[in-house]
Scaffold this motif. Structure first.
Motif, mmCIF file in Angstrom:
data_model
loop_
_atom_site.group_PDB
_atom_site.id
_atom_site.type_symbol
_atom_site.label_atom_id
_atom_site.label_comp_id
_atom_site.label_asym_id
_atom_site.label_seq_id
_atom_site.Cartn_x
_atom_site.Cartn_y
_atom_site.Cartn_z
ATOM 1 N N LEU A 171 0.843 -1.189 0.000
ATOM 2 C CA LEU A 171 0.000 0.000 0.000
ATOM 3 C C LEU A 171 0.883 1.245 0.000
ATOM 4 O O LEU A 171 1.802 1.352 0.820
ATOM 5 C CB LEU A 171 -0.913 -0.003 1.226
ATOM 6 C CG LEU A 171 -1.967 1.087 1.311
ATOM 7 C CD1 LEU A 171 -2.966 0.970 0.164
ATOM 8 C CD2 LEU A 171 -2.689 1.014 2.654
ATOM 9 N N VAL A 172 0.628 2.161 -0.946
ATOM 10 C CA VAL A 172 1.430 3.374 -1.079
ATOM 11 C C VAL A 172 0.535 4.587 -1.340
ATOM 12 O O VAL A 172 -0.600 4.456 -1.788
ATOM 13 C CB VAL A 172 2.455 3.271 -2.236
ATOM 14 C CG1 VAL A 172 3.482 2.192 -1.971
ATOM 15 C CG2 VAL A 172 1.777 3.051 -3.562
ATOM 16 N N THR A 173 1.089 5.751 -1.046
ATOM 17 C CA THR A 173 0.512 7.018 -1.470
ATOM 18 C C THR A 173 1.472 7.628 -2.482
ATOM 19 O O THR A 173 2.679 7.655 -2.249
ATOM 20 C CB THR A 173 0.349 7.999 -0.295
ATOM 21 O OG1 THR A 173 -0.538 7.442 0.659
ATOM 22 C CG2 THR A 173 -0.197 9.334 -0.756
ATOM 23 N N VAL A 174 0.928 8.085 -3.604
ATOM 24 C CA VAL A 174 1.733 8.719 -4.651
ATOM 25 C C VAL A 174 1.234 10.140 -4.841
ATOM 26 O O VAL A 174 0.035 10.364 -4.990
ATOM 27 C CB VAL A 174 1.613 7.949 -5.988
ATOM 28 C CG1 VAL A 174 2.373 8.678 -7.091
ATOM 29 C CG2 VAL A 174 2.095 6.523 -5.838
ATOM 30 N N GLU A 175 2.157 11.094 -4.808
ATOM 31 C CA GLU A 175 1.840 12.479 -5.140
ATOM 32 C C GLU A 175 2.651 12.843 -6.366
ATOM 33 O O GLU A 175 3.839 12.538 -6.442
ATOM 34 C CB GLU A 175 2.183 13.422 -3.987
ATOM 35 C CG GLU A 175 1.323 13.223 -2.766
ATOM 36 C CD GLU A 175 1.669 14.209 -1.656
ATOM 37 O OE1 GLU A 175 2.160 15.327 -1.965
ATOM 38 O OE2 GLU A 175 1.442 13.858 -0.495
ATOM 39 N N GLY A 176 2.008 13.500 -7.317
ATOM 40 C CA GLY A 176 2.715 13.889 -8.529
ATOM 41 C C GLY A 176 1.822 14.663 -9.463
ATOM 42 O O GLY A 176 0.887 15.340 -9.042
ATOM 43 N N ARG A 177 2.100 14.511 -10.765
ATOM 44 C CA ARG A 177 1.328 15.223 -11.777
ATOM 45 C C ARG A 177 0.971 14.260 -12.900
ATOM 46 O O ARG A 177 1.675 13.284 -13.147
ATOM 47 C CB ARG A 177 2.100 16.421 -12.313
ATOM 48 C CG ARG A 177 3.392 16.044 -13.022
ATOM 49 C CD ARG A 177 4.184 17.283 -13.448
ATOM 50 N NE ARG A 177 5.484 16.928 -13.945
ATOM 51 C CZ ARG A 177 5.748 16.562 -15.199
ATOM 52 N NH1 ARG A 177 4.778 16.517 -16.093
ATOM 53 N NH2 ARG A 177 6.977 16.253 -15.563
ATOM 54 N N ILE A 178 -0.100 14.560 -13.598
ATOM 55 C CA ILE A 178 -0.516 13.738 -14.720
ATOM 56 C C ILE A 178 0.200 14.222 -15.974
ATOM 57 O O ILE A 178 0.411 15.432 -16.150
ATOM 58 C CB ILE A 178 -2.051 13.762 -14.870
ATOM 59 C CG1 ILE A 178 -2.517 12.621 -15.749
ATOM 60 C CG2 ILE A 178 -2.546 15.086 -15.356
ATOM 61 C CD1 ILE A 178 -4.003 12.342 -15.631
ATOM 62 N N HIS A 179 0.619 13.270 -16.807
ATOM 63 C CA HIS A 179 1.374 13.605 -18.015
ATOM 64 C C HIS A 179 0.817 12.793 -19.183
ATOM 65 O O HIS A 179 0.696 11.570 -19.086
ATOM 66 C CB HIS A 179 2.860 13.280 -17.806
ATOM 67 C CG HIS A 179 3.709 13.522 -19.000
ATOM 68 N ND1 HIS A 179 4.036 14.774 -19.450
ATOM 69 C CD2 HIS A 179 4.298 12.661 -19.870
ATOM 70 C CE1 HIS A 179 4.793 14.674 -20.522
ATOM 71 N NE2 HIS A 179 4.959 13.395 -20.802
ATOM 72 N N TYR A 180 0.478 13.479 -20.259
ATOM 73 C CA TYR A 180 -0.066 12.823 -21.449
ATOM 74 C C TYR A 180 0.999 12.808 -22.540
ATOM 75 O O TYR A 180 1.755 13.762 -22.689
ATOM 76 C CB TYR A 180 -1.292 13.572 -21.968
ATOM 77 C CG TYR A 180 -2.437 13.569 -21.001
ATOM 78 C CD1 TYR A 180 -3.299 12.485 -20.914
ATOM 79 C CD2 TYR A 180 -2.658 14.647 -20.154
ATOM 80 C CE1 TYR A 180 -4.349 12.466 -20.022
ATOM 81 C CE2 TYR A 180 -3.706 14.643 -19.252
ATOM 82 C CZ TYR A 180 -4.554 13.554 -19.192
ATOM 83 O OH TYR A 180 -5.584 13.540 -18.293
ATOM 84 N N THR A 181 1.041 11.713 -23.303
ATOM 85 C CA THR A 181 1.984 11.611 -24.413
ATOM 86 C C THR A 181 1.245 11.186 -25.673
ATOM 87 O O THR A 181 0.159 10.600 -25.601
ATOM 88 C CB THR A 181 3.099 10.583 -24.119
ATOM 89 O OG1 THR A 181 2.493 9.324 -23.798
ATOM 90 C CG2 THR A 181 3.973 11.030 -22.987
ATOM 91 N N GLN A 182 1.840 11.497 -26.806
ATOM 92 C CA GLN A 182 1.285 11.119 -28.110
ATOM 93 C C GLN A 182 2.444 10.688 -28.998
ATOM 94 O O GLN A 182 3.505 11.306 -28.995
ATOM 95 C CB GLN A 182 0.563 12.306 -28.727
ATOM 96 C CG GLN A 182 0.032 12.057 -30.109
ATOM 97 C CD GLN A 182 -0.629 13.300 -30.696
ATOM 98 O OE1 GLN A 182 -1.236 14.085 -29.986
ATOM 99 N NE2 GLN A 182 -0.489 13.475 -31.984
ATOM 100 N N TRP A 183 2.275 9.595 -29.737
ATOM 101 C CA TRP A 183 3.301 9.110 -30.647
ATOM 102 C C TRP A 183 2.657 8.313 -31.768
ATOM 103 O O TRP A 183 1.474 7.997 -31.711
ATOM 104 C CB TRP A 183 4.332 8.260 -29.893
ATOM 105 C CG TRP A 183 3.822 6.938 -29.433
ATOM 106 C CD1 TRP A 183 3.936 5.738 -30.067
ATOM 107 C CD2 TRP A 183 3.092 6.661 -28.233
ATOM 108 N NE1 TRP A 183 3.331 4.741 -29.346
ATOM 109 C CE2 TRP A 183 2.800 5.283 -28.212
ATOM 110 C CE3 TRP A 183 2.644 7.440 -27.168
ATOM 111 C CZ2 TRP A 183 2.095 4.673 -27.186
ATOM 112 C CZ3 TRP A 183 1.933 6.824 -26.144
ATOM 113 C CH2 TRP A 183 1.681 5.467 -26.156
ATOM 114 N N GLU A 184 3.456 8.013 -32.775
ATOM 115 C CA GLU A 184 2.998 7.161 -33.871
ATOM 116 C C GLU A 184 3.676 5.817 -33.751
ATOM 117 O O GLU A 184 4.897 5.747 -33.566
ATOM 118 C CB GLU A 184 3.319 7.796 -35.231
ATOM 119 C CG GLU A 184 2.391 8.910 -35.599
ATOM 120 C CD GLU A 184 2.564 9.366 -37.039
ATOM 121 O OE1 GLU A 184 3.128 8.600 -37.856
ATOM 122 O OE2 GLU A 184 2.132 10.486 -37.337
ATOM 123 N N ASP A 185 2.896 4.744 -33.875
ATOM 124 C CA ASP A 185 3.487 3.412 -33.813
ATOM 125 C C ASP A 185 4.099 3.046 -35.165
ATOM 126 O O ASP A 185 4.114 3.861 -36.090
ATOM 127 C CB ASP A 185 2.469 2.368 -33.328
ATOM 128 C CG ASP A 185 1.326 2.147 -34.304
ATOM 129 O OD1 ASP A 185 1.397 2.595 -35.464
ATOM 130 O OD2 ASP A 185 0.339 1.492 -33.902
#
Length: 133
Positions: A79-93
């Motif tokens: 069990l953990v608590t995580v604090e941070g920020r959301i990060h979105y990525t986009q790429w072409e396969d």
């Protein structure tokens, strides 16, 4: 403007660490959180009489020192608590299809329970103390 994420959940699988060509250590874990499931806008009970849950898996990325601690002290089920920020990525396969991803870039990870290593009680030897009830 603020981009802040706080998760409290369990490690879904053991951490994985890699090092970039530039020498940056990156550790990734999957954290699972639960919330009450809903049907027709209402929570409901499962076949055992408990409130039904929906689970969500979050990809969490930790860098350098934080990543080293997570890799060393975190294990599946912890069990953990995580604090941070959301990060979105986009790429072409490889086929040229646009792909999208979402991850949490962790600034802080607190251990709310002790981890385990192959059934050993020494998995967290040297880890910071935690409060237990």
């Amino acid at each position: 403007m603020t981009n802040l994420v706080i998760l409290v959940g369990r490690i879904a699988r053991d951490p994985e660490t890699r090092t970039t060509q530039g020498g940056t250590e990156i550790t990734q874990v999957s954290v699972v959180t639960d919330r009450p499931a809903r049907k027709d806008g209402k929570t409901y009970k499962d076949e055992n009489g408990y409130t039904a849950k929906d689970s969500e898996f979050h990809r969490v990325t930790c860098f350098n020192g934080l990543g080293q601690n997570v890799a060393k002290y975190c294990t599946k089920g912890q069990l953990v608590t995580v604090e941070g920020r959301i990060h979105y990525t986009q790429w072409e396969d490889q086929d040229g299809t646009k792909r999208y991803g979402c991850e949490i870039i962790a600034d802080k990870v607190d251990f709310l329970s002790k981890g385990r290593a192959n059934g050993s009680d020494t998995a967290n030897e040297g880890a910071p103390d935690i409060d237990e009830d």
